[in-house]
Design a protein around this motif. Structure first.
Motif, PDB file in Angstrom:
ATOM      1  N   ASN A   1      -3.455  -7.502 -13.427  1.00  0.00           N
ATOM      2  CA  ASN A   1      -2.134  -7.638 -13.746  1.00  0.00           C
ATOM      3  C   ASN A   1      -1.956  -8.447 -12.913  1.00  0.00           C
ATOM      4  O   ASN A   1      -1.733  -8.131 -11.545  1.00  0.00           O
ATOM      5  CB  ASN A   1      -1.295  -5.457 -14.601  1.00  0.00           C
ATOM      6  CG  ASN A   1      -2.350  -4.869 -14.815  1.00  0.00           C
ATOM      7  OD1 ASN A   1      -2.337  -5.105 -16.051  1.00  0.00           O
ATOM      8  ND2 ASN A   1      -2.259  -3.805 -15.087  1.00  0.00           N
ATOM      9  N   LEU A   2      -0.256  -8.770 -13.469  1.00  0.00           N
ATOM     10  CA  LEU A   2       0.144 -10.019 -12.439  1.00  0.00           C
ATOM     11  C   LEU A   2       1.510  -9.152 -12.221  1.00  0.00           C
ATOM     12  O   LEU A   2       2.092  -8.695 -12.814  1.00  0.00           O
ATOM     13  CB  LEU A   2       0.562 -10.650 -13.333  1.00  0.00           C
ATOM     14  CG  LEU A   2       1.447 -12.205 -12.411  1.00  0.00           C
ATOM     15  CD1 LEU A   2       0.203 -12.071 -11.113  1.00  0.00           C
ATOM     16  CD2 LEU A   2       1.401 -13.484 -12.902  1.00  0.00           C
TER      17      LEU A   2
ATOM     18  N   MET B   1     -11.376   2.733  -8.556  1.00  0.00           N
ATOM     19  CA  MET B   1     -10.139   2.633  -7.553  1.00  0.00           C
ATOM     20  C   MET B   1      -9.471   0.697  -7.933  1.00  0.00           C
ATOM     21  O   MET B   1      -9.791   0.358  -8.768  1.00  0.00           O
ATOM     22  CB  MET B   1     -10.791   2.862  -6.676  1.00  0.00           C
ATOM     23  CG  MET B   1      -9.259   2.804  -5.612  1.00  0.00           C
ATOM     24  SD  MET B   1      -9.941   3.132  -3.607  1.00  0.00           S
ATOM     25  CE  MET B   1      -8.850   4.116  -2.852  1.00  0.00           C
ATOM     26  N   THR B   2      -7.477   1.401  -7.591  1.00  0.00           N
ATOM     27  CA  THR B   2      -7.395   0.185  -8.416  1.00  0.00           C
ATOM     28  C   THR B   2      -7.149  -0.825  -7.157  1.00  0.00           C
ATOM     29  O   THR B   2      -6.837  -0.160  -5.570  1.00  0.00           O
ATOM     30  CB  THR B   2      -5.669   0.579  -8.935  1.00  0.00           C
ATOM     31  OG1 THR B   2      -6.196   1.400  -9.960  1.00  0.00           O
ATOM     32  CG2 THR B   2      -5.092  -0.736  -8.723  1.00  0.00           C
ATOM     33  N   VAL B   3      -7.461  -2.260  -6.689  1.00  0.00           N
ATOM     34  CA  VAL B   3      -7.168  -2.924  -5.791  1.00  0.00           C
ATOM     35  C   VAL B   3      -6.124  -3.810  -6.052  1.00  0.00           C
ATOM     36  O   VAL B   3      -5.721  -3.872  -7.037  1.00  0.00           O
ATOM     37  CB  VAL B   3      -8.457  -4.632  -5.910  1.00  0.00           C
ATOM     38  CG1 VAL B   3      -8.144  -5.053  -4.728  1.00  0.00           C
ATOM     39  CG2 VAL B   3      -9.624  -2.895  -5.749  1.00  0.00           C
ATOM     40  N   ARG B   4      -5.425  -3.557  -4.802  1.00  0.00           N
ATOM     41  CA  ARG B   4      -3.561  -4.147  -4.634  1.00  0.00           C
ATOM     42  C   ARG B   4      -3.986  -5.401  -4.505  1.00  0.00           C
ATOM     43  O   ARG B   4      -4.208  -5.650  -2.932  1.00  0.00           O
ATOM     44  CB  ARG B   4      -2.927  -3.538  -4.218  1.00  0.00           C
ATOM     45  CG  ARG B   4      -2.003  -4.684  -4.479  1.00  0.00           C
ATOM     46  CD  ARG B   4       0.124  -3.758  -4.433  1.00  0.00           C
ATOM     47  NE  ARG B   4       0.019  -2.276  -4.707  1.00  0.00           N
ATOM     48  CZ  ARG B   4       0.130  -1.918  -5.932  1.00  0.00           C
ATOM     49  NH1 ARG B   4       0.998  -3.180  -7.260  1.00  0.00           N
ATOM     50  NH2 ARG B   4       0.181  -1.389  -7.360  1.00  0.00           N
ATOM     51  N   VAL B   5      -3.277  -6.304  -4.830  1.00  0.00           N
ATOM     52  CA  VAL B   5      -3.684  -8.143  -3.779  1.00  0.00           C
ATOM     53  C   VAL B   5      -2.504  -8.862  -3.603  1.00  0.00           C
ATOM     54  O   VAL B   5      -2.080  -9.072  -4.855  1.00  0.00           O
ATOM     55  CB  VAL B   5      -4.881  -8.541  -4.643  1.00  0.00           C
ATOM     56  CG1 VAL B   5      -4.977 -10.193  -3.368  1.00  0.00           C
ATOM     57  CG2 VAL B   5      -6.480  -8.988  -4.742  1.00  0.00           C
TER      58      VAL B   5
ATOM     59  N   GLY C   1      -8.907  -1.478  -1.575  1.00  0.00           N
ATOM     60  CA  GLY C   1      -7.519  -0.578  -0.942  1.00  0.00           C
ATOM     61  C   GLY C   1      -6.341  -2.282  -1.731  1.00  0.00           C
ATOM     62  O   GLY C   1      -6.504  -2.212  -2.994  1.00  0.00           O
ATOM     63  N   ARG C   2      -5.565  -1.850  -0.363  1.00  0.00           N
ATOM     64  CA  ARG C   2      -4.458  -3.069  -0.886  1.00  0.00           C
ATOM     65  C   ARG C   2      -4.352  -4.485   0.683  1.00  0.00           C
ATOM     66  O   ARG C   2      -4.735  -4.420   1.304  1.00  0.00           O
ATOM     67  CB  ARG C   2      -3.356  -2.476   0.286  1.00  0.00           C
ATOM     68  CG  ARG C   2      -2.505  -1.517  -0.922  1.00  0.00           C
ATOM     69  CD  ARG C   2      -1.458  -0.165  -0.625  1.00  0.00           C
ATOM     70  NE  ARG C   2      -0.302  -1.022  -0.464  1.00  0.00           N
ATOM     71  CZ  ARG C   2       0.732  -1.512  -1.111  1.00  0.00           C
ATOM     72  NH1 ARG C   2       0.574  -0.555  -2.432  1.00  0.00           N
ATOM     73  NH2 ARG C   2       1.643  -2.021  -1.180  1.00  0.00           N
ATOM     74  N   VAL C   3      -4.796  -5.279  -0.303  1.00  0.00           N
ATOM     75  CA  VAL C   3      -4.728  -6.698   0.967  1.00  0.00           C
ATOM     76  C   VAL C   3      -3.727  -7.154   0.509  1.00  0.00           C
ATOM     77  O   VAL C   3      -3.129  -7.653  -0.259  1.00  0.00           O
ATOM     78  CB  VAL C   3      -6.215  -7.330   0.139  1.00  0.00           C
ATOM     79  CG1 VAL C   3      -6.138  -8.925   0.696  1.00  0.00           C
ATOM     80  CG2 VAL C   3      -7.097  -6.155   0.067  1.00  0.00           C
TER      81      VAL C   3
ATOM     82  N   LEU D   1      -1.861  -8.716  -7.696  1.00  0.00           N
ATOM     83  CA  LEU D   1      -2.466  -8.442  -9.057  1.00  0.00           C
ATOM     84  C   LEU D   1      -2.842  -6.931  -8.148  1.00  0.00           C
ATOM     85  O   LEU D   1      -3.054  -6.746  -7.013  1.00  0.00           O
ATOM     86  CB  LEU D   1      -3.406  -9.686  -8.595  1.00  0.00           C
ATOM     87  CG  LEU D   1      -3.496 -11.135  -8.945  1.00  0.00           C
ATOM     88  CD1 LEU D   1      -4.208 -11.691  -8.297  1.00  0.00           C
ATOM     89  CD2 LEU D   1      -2.741 -11.238 -10.072  1.00  0.00           C
ATOM     90  N   SER D   2      -2.801  -6.499  -9.438  1.00  0.00           N
ATOM     91  CA  SER D   2      -3.890  -5.224  -9.563  1.00  0.00           C
ATOM     92  C   SER D   2      -4.669  -5.316  -9.833  1.00  0.00           C
ATOM     93  O   SER D   2      -4.465  -5.064 -11.167  1.00  0.00           O
ATOM     94  CB  SER D   2      -2.384  -3.944  -9.809  1.00  0.00           C
ATOM     95  OG  SER D   2      -2.077  -3.799 -10.366  1.00  0.00           O
ATOM     96  N   GLY D   3      -5.439  -3.795 -10.245  1.00  0.00           N
ATOM     97  CA  GLY D   3      -6.446  -3.922 -11.252  1.00  0.00           C
ATOM     98  C   GLY D   3      -7.682  -4.189 -10.014  1.00  0.00           C
ATOM     99  O   GLY D   3      -7.928  -3.214  -8.918  1.00  0.00           O
TER     100      GLY D   3
END
Length: 192
Positions: free
Chosen positions: A180-181, A1-5, A133-135, A172-174
């Motif tokens: 990725n930026l 799962m992709t994390v989005r920071v 998830g999305r932080v 940042l996602s991944g």
């Protein structure tokens, strides 16, 4: 799962405008007003966080976010330089400033080295579970820069080449080891 920071840099304060090593200064009125205006542009998140500094906590509040405080996202510890302007420190301790700017392991201010800052925020980033998830975190500009350096495995010297404007969003996602930026999206208007 992709994390989005998603990292939001705080609004302006007098200390920021003066290039002062001071993250605990309150937002100035213009900064608070811009943060309130940007509240509607805040992306959706599953978890809201803030660095412990006053300017980050106040920015989060003005953006309308109830954020959990995370000490590991705290600003760069500048030791005895805390509260001073860069110009003052450069005049008083030119060799120490030169070492600080050129050696990532140097901490002539008796605070945290650049390498230690990058390691601290990198450890936080890499500890995020894949199902996070999305932080969204409101963090000081040095923390945004250090996070980018660690996430992209850049040399520490790249830190000095990254500019982070107030009230901008860096994404940042991944996941750990592959990020990725997307950087510099302005929240609610023109950057200051």
């Amino acid at each position: 799962m992709t994390v989005r920071v998603m990292l939001v840099s705080p609004a302006t304060s007098a200390a920021l405008r003066q290039a002062r090593f001071e993250s605990d200064a309150p937002l100035d009125e213009a900064g608070a007003r811009r943060a309130r205006a940007a509240a509607g542009a805040l992306p959706r998140a599953d978890l809201f966080l803030s660095a412990p500094s006053r300017r980050c906590r106040e920015t989060a509040a003005e953006l309308g976010a109830t954020a959990g405080i995370r000490p590991e996202l705290g600003d760069w510890d500048m030791g005895r330089w805390q509260g001073l302007r860069l110009e003052e420190v450069s005049e008083r301790e030119p060799q120490a400033v030169a070492a600080w700017l050129s050696d990532p392991t140097a901490a002539p201010h008796s605070g945290e080295s650049l390498a230690a800052l990058c390691a601290r925020v990198g450890d936080w980033l890499h500890s995020l579970p894949d199902d996070t998830g999305r932080v969204l975190a409101v963090v000081d500009p040095a923390v945004v820069r250090a996070t980018i350096v660690r996430a992209l495995a850049l040399p520490p010297q790249a830190f000095w080449r990254l500019d982070v404007a107030p009230l901008t969003l860096t994404e940042l996602s991944g996941r750990s080891g592959r990020w990725n930026l997307r950087c510099g999206r302005v929240l609610g208007g023109e950057p200051v």
